[in-house]
Scaffold this motif. Structure first.
Motif, short mmCIF file in Angstrom:
data_model
loop_
_atom_site.label_atom_id
_atom_site.label_comp_id
_atom_site.label_asym_id
_atom_site.label_seq_id
_atom_site.Cartn_x
_atom_site.Cartn_y
_atom_site.Cartn_z
N ALA A 290 0.84 -1.20 0.00
CA ALA A 290 0.00 0.00 0.00
C ALA A 290 0.87 1.25 0.00
O ALA A 290 0.56 2.24 -0.69
N THR A 291 1.96 1.22 0.74
CA THR A 291 2.84 2.39 0.81
C THR A 291 3.50 2.68 -0.53
O THR A 291 3.50 3.82 -1.00
N VAL A 292 4.06 1.66 -1.18
CA VAL A 292 4.75 1.90 -2.44
C VAL A 292 3.76 2.27 -3.54
O VAL A 292 4.07 3.09 -4.42
N ALA A 293 2.54 1.71 -3.51
CA ALA A 293 1.53 2.08 -4.51
C ALA A 293 1.10 3.53 -4.33
O ALA A 293 0.93 4.27 -5.32
N TRP A 294 0.94 3.95 -3.09
CA TRP A 294 0.56 5.34 -2.82
C TRP A 294 1.67 6.29 -3.26
O TRP A 294 1.42 7.33 -3.87
N LEU A 295 2.91 5.93 -2.95
CA LEU A 295 4.04 6.77 -3.34
C LEU A 295 4.20 6.86 -4.85
O LEU A 295 4.55 7.91 -5.39
N ALA A 296 3.94 5.77 -5.55
CA ALA A 296 4.05 5.78 -7.02
C ALA A 296 3.12 6.82 -7.61
O ALA A 296 3.49 7.55 -8.54
N GLN A 297 1.90 6.90 -7.07
CA GLN A 297 0.97 7.91 -7.56
C GLN A 297 1.39 9.30 -7.12
O GLN A 297 1.40 10.24 -7.92
N ALA A 298 1.75 9.44 -5.87
CA ALA A 298 2.09 10.76 -5.34
C ALA A 298 3.29 11.36 -6.05
O ALA A 298 3.37 12.58 -6.27
N LEU A 299 4.25 10.53 -6.43
CA LEU A 299 5.47 11.00 -7.09
C LEU A 299 5.38 10.94 -8.61
O LEU A 299 6.33 11.32 -9.30
N GLY A 300 4.27 10.40 -9.14
CA GLY A 300 4.13 10.27 -10.58
C GLY A 300 5.09 9.29 -11.20
O GLY A 300 5.61 9.51 -12.30
N ARG A 301 5.34 8.18 -10.50
CA ARG A 301 6.30 7.19 -10.98
C ARG A 301 5.60 5.89 -11.32
O ARG A 301 4.61 5.51 -10.67
N PRO A 302 6.10 5.15 -12.31
CA PRO A 302 5.58 3.81 -12.57
C PRO A 302 5.90 2.89 -11.39
O PRO A 302 6.86 3.11 -10.66
N LEU A 303 5.09 1.86 -11.24
CA LEU A 303 5.26 0.89 -10.16
C LEU A 303 5.64 -0.46 -10.76
O LEU A 303 4.89 -1.01 -11.57
N LEU A 304 6.81 -0.97 -10.39
CA LEU A 304 7.27 -2.27 -10.87
C LEU A 304 7.08 -3.30 -9.78
O LEU A 304 7.66 -3.17 -8.69
N LEU A 305 6.28 -4.31 -10.06
CA LEU A 305 5.99 -5.37 -9.10
C LEU A 305 6.60 -6.68 -9.59
O LEU A 305 6.33 -7.11 -10.71
N GLU A 306 7.41 -7.29 -8.74
CA GLU A 306 7.95 -8.62 -9.04
C GLU A 306 7.48 -9.59 -7.97
O GLU A 306 7.13 -9.20 -6.85
N GLY A 307 7.47 -10.86 -8.32
CA GLY A 307 7.05 -11.89 -7.38
C GLY A 307 6.63 -13.14 -8.12
O GLY A 307 6.53 -13.16 -9.35
N GLU A 308 6.39 -14.19 -7.35
CA GLU A 308 5.95 -15.44 -7.95
C GLU A 308 4.58 -15.27 -8.61
O GLU A 308 3.79 -14.41 -8.21
N PRO A 309 4.27 -16.08 -9.63
CA PRO A 309 2.94 -16.02 -10.23
C PRO A 309 1.85 -16.25 -9.17
O PRO A 309 2.01 -17.07 -8.27
N GLY A 310 0.75 -15.51 -9.31
CA GLY A 310 -0.38 -15.72 -8.42
C GLY A 310 -0.31 -14.96 -7.11
O GLY A 310 -1.11 -15.23 -6.20
N THR A 311 0.61 -14.00 -6.98
CA THR A 311 0.72 -13.26 -5.73
C THR A 311 -0.06 -11.94 -5.73
O THR A 311 -0.02 -11.21 -4.75
N GLY A 312 -0.73 -11.63 -6.84
CA GLY A 312 -1.60 -10.45 -6.85
C GLY A 312 -1.04 -9.24 -7.55
O GLY A 312 -1.53 -8.13 -7.35
N LYS A 313 -0.04 -9.42 -8.41
CA LYS A 313 0.56 -8.28 -9.11
C LYS A 313 -0.43 -7.66 -10.10
O LYS A 313 -0.71 -6.46 -10.06
N THR A 314 -0.94 -8.50 -10.98
CA THR A 314 -1.92 -8.02 -11.96
C THR A 314 -3.19 -7.54 -11.28
O THR A 314 -3.79 -6.54 -11.67
N ALA A 315 -3.59 -8.24 -10.23
CA ALA A 315 -4.83 -7.90 -9.53
C ALA A 315 -4.77 -6.52 -8.92
O ALA A 315 -5.80 -5.84 -8.78
N LEU A 316 -3.57 -6.04 -8.54
CA LEU A 316 -3.47 -4.70 -7.98
C LEU A 316 -3.84 -3.65 -9.02
O LEU A 316 -4.56 -2.69 -8.73
N ALA A 317 -3.36 -3.83 -10.24
CA ALA A 317 -3.71 -2.89 -11.31
C ALA A 317 -5.21 -2.91 -11.57
O ALA A 317 -5.85 -1.86 -11.76
N GLU A 318 -5.79 -4.10 -11.59
CA GLU A 318 -7.23 -4.22 -11.81
C GLU A 318 -8.02 -3.55 -10.70
O GLU A 318 -9.00 -2.83 -10.95
#
Length: 292
Positions: free
Chosen positions: A26-54
């Motif tokens: 939640a912190t890094v997603a909020w900061l990405a918007q506040a700073l106008g930066r893209p958010l890069l998410l890495e992790g194993e498949p099925g951990t919710g990376k795509t779901a966050l964008a949705e």
């Protein structure tokens, strides 16, 4: 996300969509918007990376534009194409109307915006505000990664026949990677980065209860308990993610199950385990796991 004054308020808002983000995410997603930066998410498949964008697109009430990366993808496939069938039809119409002599005007008309087929990146720049999901960027090659870096740095692209398209409002960009290869440092520097771990037992159970309230509570507990042990104890090639936990619970509920026993677990294991050797290993361990 302008309406959210803190990471906590963002986390609470995301929860209303069924997405339960931990404090770090939640912190890094909020900061990405506040700073106008893209958010890069890495992790194993099925951990919710795509779901966050949705979930973010749903929360903000803006379009989700998805660019699915794959081996061999080129910049043109992310930007635009020209609608050749419509261009040919236009030429035939010009011929039928006897306007062949107006060569310069005919050529100009062929590259009008009405013949332009916008692909995801161009759409995101043109239709912002929106959420641009660049999914599985690690599957693309170095050249495509360099193209993305240029777009994310300038929020603009140039179409030779039409000129430069610049985003009036930069999209909120989420890039995901399953880490099949290392991304270049230049792209990572442009983004804020977060590694998403598999959730702990309590949080994964909360996710199931939030997303699948219709599933029996005891069944949800058993599913999460088995999945947690599969990740921790069985050394699987492809450990099940949260997405697989949800699929397994849905499958069991569809069969009318209210508890998990070895027989029904073995019959439905394909919803959670997607590798042949893993499935054989899990079936051997099911009795032990379900009798704890």
């Amino acid at each position: 996300m302008d309406a959210f004054d803190s990471p906590r308020s963002l986390s609470e808002a995301l929860a209303t969509t069924g997405y339960l983000a931990d404090e770090g995410l939640a912190t890094v997603a909020w900061l990405a918007q506040a700073l106008g930066r893209p958010l890069l998410l890495e992790g194993e498949p099925g951990t919710g990376k795509t779901a966050l964008a949705e979930a973010t697109a749903e929360l903000l009430g803006v379009p989700l534009i998805r660019l699915q990366c794959y081996e061999g993808i080129e910049a043109s496939q992310a930007l635009y194409d020209w609608d050749f069938p419509r261009q040919i039809l236009h030429l035939r119409t010009v011929e039928a109307l006897g306007r062949q002599g107006e060569v310069d005007q005919v050529e100009h008309d062929l590259f009008d915006e009405r013949f332009l087929l916008a692909r995801p990146v161009l759409r995101a720049l043109s239709e912002a505000p929106c959420v641009l999901l660049v999914d599985e960027v690690d599957r693309a090659d170095d050249e495509f990664e360099a193209f993305l870096l240029e777009v994310l740095s300038t929020w603009s692209v140039t179409i030779p026949e039409l000129g430069t398209v610049r985003a009036a409002t930069p999209p909120f960009v989420v890039l995901t990677s399953n880490r099949t290869r290392d991304l270049h440092d230049a792209l990572k520097r442009r983004c804020l980065y977060h590694w998403i771990e598999h959730p702990g037992l309590e949080r994964e159970l909360a996710i199931l209860r939030t997303r699948l309230p219709e599933v029996d509570a005891t069944l949800s507990e058993q599913v999460v308990g088995v999945v947690q042990r599969l990740r921790a104890e069985e050394d699987l090639v492809k450990p099940p993610g949260v997405a697989e936990s949800l699929d397994w619970a849905r499958a069991l509920d569809a069969l009318g199950a209210s508890r998990l026993d070895p027989e029904i677990a073995a019959a439905t294991m394909g919803a959670a385990v997607k590798d042949r050797e893993d499935a054989e290993r899990v079936r051997v361990a099911l009795d032990r796991m379900l009798t704890r």
